[in-house]
Design a protein around this motif. Sequence first.
Motif, PDB file in Angstrom:
ATOM      1  N   SER A 151      45.964  38.085  37.804  1.00 13.15           N
ATOM      2  CA  SER A 151      45.994  38.828  39.072  1.00 13.15           C
ATOM      3  C   SER A 151      44.757  39.670  39.318  1.00 13.15           C
ATOM      4  CB  SER A 151      47.198  39.779  39.116  1.00 13.15           C
ATOM      5  OG  SER A 151      48.382  39.122  38.810  1.00 13.15           O
ATOM      6  N   ASN A 152      43.847  39.759  38.345  1.00 13.16           N
ATOM      7  CA  ASN A 152      42.740  40.704  38.489  1.00 13.16           C
ATOM      8  C   ASN A 152      41.541  40.179  37.693  1.00 13.16           C
ATOM      9  OD1 ASN A 152      41.008  42.887  38.527  1.00 13.16           O
ATOM     10  ND2 ASN A 152      42.576  44.408  38.076  1.00 13.16           N
ATOM     11  N   ASP A 153      40.784  39.280  38.328  1.00 13.01           N
ATOM     12  CA  ASP A 153      39.684  38.618  37.622  1.00 13.01           C
ATOM     13  C   ASP A 153      38.631  39.607  37.125  1.00 13.01           C
ATOM     14  OD1 ASP A 153      40.987  36.314  38.248  1.00 13.01           O
ATOM     15  OD2 ASP A 153      39.604  35.692  39.838  1.00 13.01           O
ATOM     16  N   PRO A 173      33.361  40.146  42.295  1.00 12.52           N
ATOM     17  CA  PRO A 173      33.431  38.703  42.557  1.00 12.52           C
ATOM     18  C   PRO A 173      32.524  38.230  43.695  1.00 12.52           C
ATOM     19  CG  PRO A 173      35.612  39.535  42.112  1.00 12.52           C
ATOM     20  CD  PRO A 173      34.708  40.738  42.177  1.00 12.52           C
ATOM     21  N   VAL A 174      31.953  37.048  43.459  1.00 10.97           N
ATOM     22  CA  VAL A 174      31.067  36.423  44.442  1.00 10.97           C
ATOM     23  C   VAL A 174      31.664  35.087  44.848  1.00 10.97           C
ATOM     24  CG1 VAL A 174      29.038  37.563  43.489  1.00 10.97           C
ATOM     25  CG2 VAL A 174      29.663  35.297  42.653  1.00 10.97           C
ATOM     26  N   GLU A 175      31.180  34.547  45.946  1.00  9.61           N
ATOM     27  CA  GLU A 175      31.591  33.215  46.367  1.00  9.61           C
ATOM     28  C   GLU A 175      31.195  32.222  45.268  1.00  9.61           C
ATOM     29  OE1 GLU A 175      32.540  31.982  50.199  1.00  9.61           O
ATOM     30  OE2 GLU A 175      33.712  33.512  49.184  1.00  9.61           O
ATOM     31  N   ARG A 220      40.095  29.616  35.465  1.00  4.42           N
ATOM     32  CA  ARG A 220      41.419  29.707  36.094  1.00  4.42           C
ATOM     33  C   ARG A 220      41.282  29.341  37.568  1.00  4.42           C
ATOM     34  NH1 ARG A 220      42.686  34.442  39.039  1.00  4.42           N
ATOM     35  NH2 ARG A 220      44.837  33.785  38.846  1.00  4.42           N
ATOM     36  N   ASP A 221      42.421  29.091  38.201  1.00  6.25           N
ATOM     37  CA  ASP A 221      42.406  28.675  39.598  1.00  6.25           C
ATOM     38  C   ASP A 221      42.222  29.910  40.479  1.00  6.25           C
ATOM     39  OD1 ASP A 221      42.675  27.489  42.000  1.00  6.25           O
ATOM     40  OD2 ASP A 221      44.589  26.516  41.579  1.00  6.25           O
ATOM     41  N   THR A 222      40.990  30.191  40.833  1.00  3.74           N
ATOM     42  CA  THR A 222      40.704  31.401  41.618  1.00  3.74           C
ATOM     43  C   THR A 222      39.648  31.071  42.652  1.00  3.74           C
ATOM     44  OG1 THR A 222      39.923  33.687  41.481  1.00  3.74           O
ATOM     45  CG2 THR A 222      38.994  32.148  39.883  1.00  3.74           C
ATOM     46  N   ARG A 223      39.619  31.813  43.767  1.00  2.00           N
ATOM     47  CA  ARG A 223      38.710  31.411  44.844  1.00  2.00           C
ATOM     48  C   ARG A 223      37.308  31.993  44.702  1.00  2.00           C
ATOM     49  NH1 ARG A 223      38.200  31.611  49.910  1.00  2.00           N
ATOM     50  NH2 ARG A 223      36.473  33.056  50.022  1.00  2.00           N
ATOM     51  N   SER A 224      37.091  32.856  43.728  1.00  3.58           N
ATOM     52  CA  SER A 224      35.759  33.454  43.602  1.00  3.58           C
ATOM     53  C   SER A 224      35.350  33.515  42.135  1.00  3.58           C
ATOM     54  CB  SER A 224      35.765  34.841  44.242  1.00  3.58           C
ATOM     55  OG  SER A 224      36.782  35.623  43.663  1.00  3.58           O
TER      56      SER A 224
END
Lengths: 455, 495
Positions: free
Chosen positions: B147-149, B337-339, B248-252
Amino acid sequence: MSLRRWLVVAALFVVAFVASRYGHAAGDATGRNLFTYPYNVDDLPNGLRLVTVPTDYPNLVALYIVVRAGSRDEVEPGKSGYAHLFEHLMFRGSENFTPEQRDAIMKGAGADTNASTNQDRTTYYVVFSKEDLDEVFKVEADRFQHLKYSEPAYKTESLAVLGEYNKNSAAPTQKLDEVLYETAFKEHTYAHTTMGYLKDVQDMPNQYGYSLEFYNRFYRPEYTTVLVVGDVTHDGALELTKKYFGAWARGSYEPKIPAEPPQMESRTAHVDWPSPTLPWLAVAFKGPAYSDETKDKPALDLLREIAFGENSDLYRRLVLQQQKLDDLGVDFGNHPDPELFTAYARIKDVKDVDDVRAQVLQTFARFTKENVDQTKLDATRSRMRYSFALRMNSSPAIAAALAPYILLKRTPDTINKVFELYQQVTPEDIRATAAKYFTENNRTVVTLATQAGTK
Amino acid sequence: MRDRRVAFALVLAALLQTPAFTQTASVLQHGTSPLITFRILFMTGSAFDPTGKEGLASLTAAMLGEGGSRSKAYQQIVDEMYPMATSLNWQVDKEMTVFTGTTHVENLDRFYGLINDMLLDPGFRQEDFTRVRDEAVNFLKVSLRESNDEELGKEYLYNAIYAGHPYGHHNRGTVSSLQKLTVADVRAFYREHYTRANLLLGLAGNYPSGFAEKVAADLAKLPAGAPDGKRFEPPPLPAGSRMAILTRDTRSTAISLGFPIDVNRASPDWPALAVAVSYLGEHRSSNGYLYGWLREARGLNYGDYAYLEYFPRGMFQFTPDPNLARQQQIFQIWIRPVEVNTGVFTLRAALYGYDKFVRDGLSREAFEATRQFLTKYSNILTQTQSARLGYALDSRYYGIGDYNSYLRDALAKLTLDDVNRAIKQHLARDRMQIVIVTKDAKPFQDAVARNTPSPIVYNSPKPKEIMDEDAIIEAYRITVKPQDVAVVPVERVFQ
């Protein structure tokens, strides 16, 4: 961006309504007026309001500038997230100070400066040493009246907003909220979160012209309250406010916020989450707007603790005895329009979701029929009183506690009025209010769980 | 340095054995506030977890702070705290465990009666144990891992740097070690470490005359024990930089980097490095060099900061919690986090910017501005009574006197040369550890193995100096050997 719940329990006592004058009146928490700091309210001819609260904490001053512009004011389709974007743009320079010059002044003042946005307001703050009062006022006033940012700077900053969306996106609760609010609200702008929809955030770089219009609409004196708390005098704060904010021109824009029609059916939604998580449950009812004159909101504020707080029957059963949850909390903020009373639960095992939902629904139903225990009600009033008193432990903390009320009523006096209402609420008031709002047709339930097939 | 460490250990041992008025070491800040703050500190923590029982120090504190006493079930304690709006909070770090609570003076006797009972006569019930252990497991498995990269990357960085060291596991333990722990383990840890020798009592506010003496006398009922006061060596980290990619499956893409330093708050070079690191990336400030360079000029993310001390939960708070003092610290850079498509570029930009910072040091102007900032900013760090008390306890640990005066005096004496020398001496990056949290490891592996360039496309025109710098950055060498890149599926982290 305001911290819209990370883990919901952290929000349990976001706001309560008592103050004790720190350092002076240890017993005032039991007094009639609960915000006991002397304060002054001054209105400038242009509509700007100044609230000054001198305290006896030495050296530090907290300058809070509250603008009545939040995601609630984002009425055009495709334009969610602009109030929050503006919170960022306000750090991109003004006519008389480049961002670098502003940074240098803040650094010289040893200042802590930042901002936050929620549905209803954008709050800018600077905490600094009192000797820098004039300089800080001057640089703050300039950006509110003479913000200036180029299109390339605008585009770059809009990417920082996307970065903020990204850093929040790892948490399932952000998605849970997005879906909850768009399910519960069909007309009102509370349907979108303060962060805005991802597609709108991604389109922000193309909306430079719209951003200028947003500034012209809302960054106006009649939308703004200046709150000064700390080692200051009223005369000093008033003089600086007149000097630096006096020439600010009043605007004319009034957003037409669509009213939410009464909900006529219970609603549900489910979020499939792509990675492993514990399931979440949100059970929400549209509740009353903030008021310091009627008892509906105060009655449900009290019930929120009694029904879902750490010594509620539900918490005892689900968290301590059955241990089916590791997180139970309620979000029920103070808003100018009716918003949600939401119970959130994080469930340890997916097989218990149905049972937990049933128990949460039974709890809402129970208090529509049963009066709360008088002793428990009195203990809850006491808890709210001390909770507020314990927060008032520095000038910045006092300013932070006041700022949400400043948005709603532009005066600290509303705290005392609301507390008066707390004292008057009876068990029967709570039952009747619960029966009015906690109806099946007024309910939205959202669940979130790991998508089937995820490792 | 070695001599100072010995001296430091002696000071620590002396302060913990001070008989004071009742054999209880204490820091008392009597004042005018009707809010009474307790900070009851034990000089023990997760570095004292027995091997295979990682998380025990933390569970023991949780059992005291969120469990019942022998005479009262936890629910009864919650019920009694409820009208006072109080609680007993706990925090466990490597070498410190602190219990904090604040009450209005009107409720002092009732509140103190409860916490006295919780700390000195704990109930250690199985049902409390099951609940707090589940909470710890879910914290690691769900709140941190899924929940908190950002916090995930920051915490993993410590695990990577301290592998094989007593600091080498998360303070909450590991999922598998927690599952093996028992109530008997908690009892044993409590008996061994919750001793007078490890205790430092902090009390502040307008408490009545005789109250501090009473608390001290009550706490003196703890067994005498011997101070944990162990000396921790620097981590056994081999030379060379390394990269761990947590997938992990994350968008950033989240990035943290750092390395151990031989400096803590007790060291002569601490004030100089504090200036350097504040300049490089003051926490949550738009004034830092990295922030200006990566966020303001390039719009890569939400913020970029640098640290000299452990600062957990930084995404939720603007000032650090006290009582996280450690003998060993790391220097750390936090890239928010970055793109995904700018991940490799951002890492290169951070390394390039960092190398430039180390090479060039601070200008006179930057030095003066940062020194002035820190001199005033300590008032903000210590703005609450609880923070002032916490800093005072930490100052006792480090042996530096009142924090604000210590810092103010040290800064006043500091020169630009001191700062730039300290940067060169302590912040060379031959052992930089890099942690990436992302969906796809391959672009990072390629950049390391083949130095594959990572050009960036902006959505707006940039000044020539940025474009020129970017031309260097896009192929800036990430000095990690391919065999020193580890790809770690997130389910193995903290497992």
